[in-house]
Motif scaffolding. Structure first.
Motif: not given
Length: 127
Positions: A50-64, A67-77, A81-82
């Motif tokens: 449920v967290l990956n469905t609803f919260v994770r997309p918002i977190a990825k959008l806010v931290s875009m 994510i771009i600066l670290t070439l996608g490695l920030f997704v592991f952070i 967090l999830m």
């Protein structure tokens, strides 16, 4: 659609269970009762899904930008967090799931969960 959700929940449960086996700081409690552990794993997998469905997309959008600066490695952070948020919510629901420290346990656990979910996801006929 419901079958796909059930399959993904089981895949998340197996991935969480394997992460708990491999990382000392991730635990599913000390119960010797197998049924209790399986119930806890499935409920934690449901919370995680449920967290990956609803919260994770918002977190990825806010931290875009990160994510771009670290070439996608920030997704592991974000994944860590999830996992940490899942541990916090499991505690609120009185489930025996705990992640000790964020940096080593949650990040290593998120790497394992991502890898195992990816491997098991190949067997999901709906994807």
């Amino acid at each position: 659609m419901l079958l796909n959700f059930v399959i993904k929940t089981v895949i998340n449960g197996v991935a969480l269970w394997i992460a708990a086996l491999l990382v000392d700081g991730i635990t599913f409690g000390d119960s010797a009762d197998t049924a209790s552990i399986v119930r806890t794993v499935l409920l934690v997998a449901l919370i995680f899904g449920v967290l990956n469905t609803f919260v994770r997309p918002i977190a990825k959008l806010v931290s875009m930008p990160f994510i771009i600066l670290t070439l996608g490695l920030f997704v592991f952070i974000i994944n860590a967090l999830m996992l940490q948020l899942t541990s916090w919510l499991a505690d609120k629901f009185d489930l025996a799931f705990h992640v000790e420290s964020f940096f080593w346990d949650a990040i290593l656990g998120s790497l394992i969960i991502t890898f195992v979910s990816m491997i098991l996801g190949f067997f999901n006929p709906k994807d």
